[in-house]
Scaffold this active site. Structure first.
Site, mmCIF file in Angstrom:
data_model
loop_
_atom_site.group_PDB
_atom_site.id
_atom_site.type_symbol
_atom_site.label_atom_id
_atom_site.label_comp_id
_atom_site.label_asym_id
_atom_site.label_seq_id
_atom_site.Cartn_x
_atom_site.Cartn_y
_atom_site.Cartn_z
ATOM 1 N N TYR A 1 -17.781 86.218 75.271
ATOM 2 C CA TYR A 1 -17.223 85.402 76.350
ATOM 3 C C TYR A 1 -17.642 86.042 77.673
ATOM 4 O O TYR A 1 -17.120 87.076 78.061
ATOM 5 C CB TYR A 1 -15.707 85.340 76.203
ATOM 6 C CG TYR A 1 -14.966 84.426 77.160
ATOM 7 C CD1 TYR A 1 -15.612 83.698 78.155
ATOM 8 C CD2 TYR A 1 -13.587 84.292 77.056
ATOM 9 C CE1 TYR A 1 -14.913 82.872 79.013
ATOM 10 C CE2 TYR A 1 -12.869 83.459 77.909
ATOM 11 C CZ TYR A 1 -13.549 82.761 78.893
ATOM 12 O OH TYR A 1 -12.840 81.941 79.752
ATOM 13 N N LYS B 1 -20.279 82.342 75.256
ATOM 14 C CA LYS B 1 -19.529 81.346 76.017
ATOM 15 C C LYS B 1 -19.908 81.571 77.465
ATOM 16 O O LYS B 1 -19.464 82.524 78.100
ATOM 17 C CB LYS B 1 -18.027 81.501 75.800
ATOM 18 C CG LYS B 1 -17.202 80.478 76.585
ATOM 19 C CD LYS B 1 -15.708 80.671 76.373
ATOM 20 C CE LYS B 1 -14.895 79.719 77.238
ATOM 21 N NZ LYS B 1 -13.433 79.949 77.119
#
Length: 308
Positions: free
Chosen positions: A136, A164
């Site tokens: 992320y 992400k």
């Protein structure tokens, strides 16, 4: 369960009762709405999931409950947001035991780790598990950026497979594709840049407003994938005022209000968060109500064929 790292993956909210316990009944209603709409995975314990307020036992309950609900229809992914490498390794171990299919991982929490420390953190966790990992990358909110040079080091480990992408820099998608090809899958992590990211080559969308509007979100993804770009853009333009509720410090409260409006959630949040009040609440409700009044009729978006 294998993960393709593509399509729409809701970062689901955690449902609470008025007594501040897990509301697993409403949680199941929402998960089933996501599955019915055709999402491609479920992500638990992210920012929208109020991860920082959840106990380890609650996280484990959410994973086990979701695995039981989805019954292998889609992968179940749990976010890891820990302060220590030891804690992250333990979280990965528990995720595996509880039936999770994969992990989403933030850099270390609170301590602003340097590049070498951040790379080592991800590597040590990845080496401790065989679960696939999506990094992320959100330097705007979490103050640590995972650069392309850092990904070069991380990708020697086969189970680090996706990112992400939440840098807010659309051109970063092209940089990643140019450098790594399909080795690093890209999922857009910013609702207001999602369609643009998909059109530039992102493989999927970790979505927020999908929690309240699952069909519209999946329709945008499927239509653009099939080359029906004008139809995707039309829905996206309707959706944008709602999507902007996700890029706000009160995104959890905003999206939970939207879930109430569509009948698949409650607005209970865990303190220190509090439900919206006053003018702030009125403004959010006006955006939601306008969206509902102008909600588009969706085409049959499932199993559509690629436009030549």
């Amino acid at each position: 369960m294998a993960i393709d790292w593509k399509g729409v993956m809701p970062a689901v909210t955690t449902k609470f009762t008025k007594d501040d316990t897990l509301d697993l009944k409403m949680f199941e209603i929402n998960i089933n709405a996501q599955l019915k709409a055709g999402v491609h995975g479920i992500i638990l314990g992210g920012t929208l999931g109020e991860a920082s307020t959840l106990t380890d036992d609650e996280k484990r309950t959410l994973v086990k409950t979701t695995v039981d609900i989805v019954k292998d229809k889609v992968p179940v992914i749990i976010n890891i947001a820990e302060q220590t490498t030891k804690g992250a390794i333990e979280a990965a171990k528990k995720a595996k035991e509880d039936g999770a299919s994969g992990l989403m991982m933030l850099p270390p929490m609170r301590y602003k780790a340097g590049d070498r420390e951040t790379v080592m953190y991800f590597k040590e966790v990845a080496k401790s598990t065989d679960l696939p990992i999506m990094v992320y990358n959100n330097p705007v909110d979490y103050k640590i950026e995972v650069s392309l040079d850092m990904f070069e080091e991380l990708l020697v480990l086969d189970n680090i497979q996706a990112v992400k992408e939440s840098t807010r820099d659309i051109s970063n998608i092209t940089r990643i594709k140019n450098r790594f090809g399909d080795r690093l899958k890209i999922l857009s992590g910013v609702d207001t840049l999602a369609l643009e990211s998909l059109l530039m080559g992102a493989d999927g969308w970790v979505a927020g407003l999908v929690d309240a509007f699952p069909e519209e979100t999946v329709a945008i993804y499927e239509l653009q994938k099939a080359g029906r770009i004008k139809e995707a853009i039309a829905i996206y333009r309707w959706f944008l005022p709602l999507l902007e509720l996700d890029i706000n410090p009160k995104l959890v409260q905003n999206i939970k209000l939207a879930e109430v409006a569509t009948g698949i959630g409650t607005e209970y949040v865990r303190p220190p968060r509090l439900p919206l009040v006053g003018d702030e609440r009125k403004k959010v409700l006006e955006i939601i109500e306008t969206g509902l009044k102008t909600r588009p009729q969706l085409p049959k978006y499932k199993n559509i064929e690629l436009v030549d």
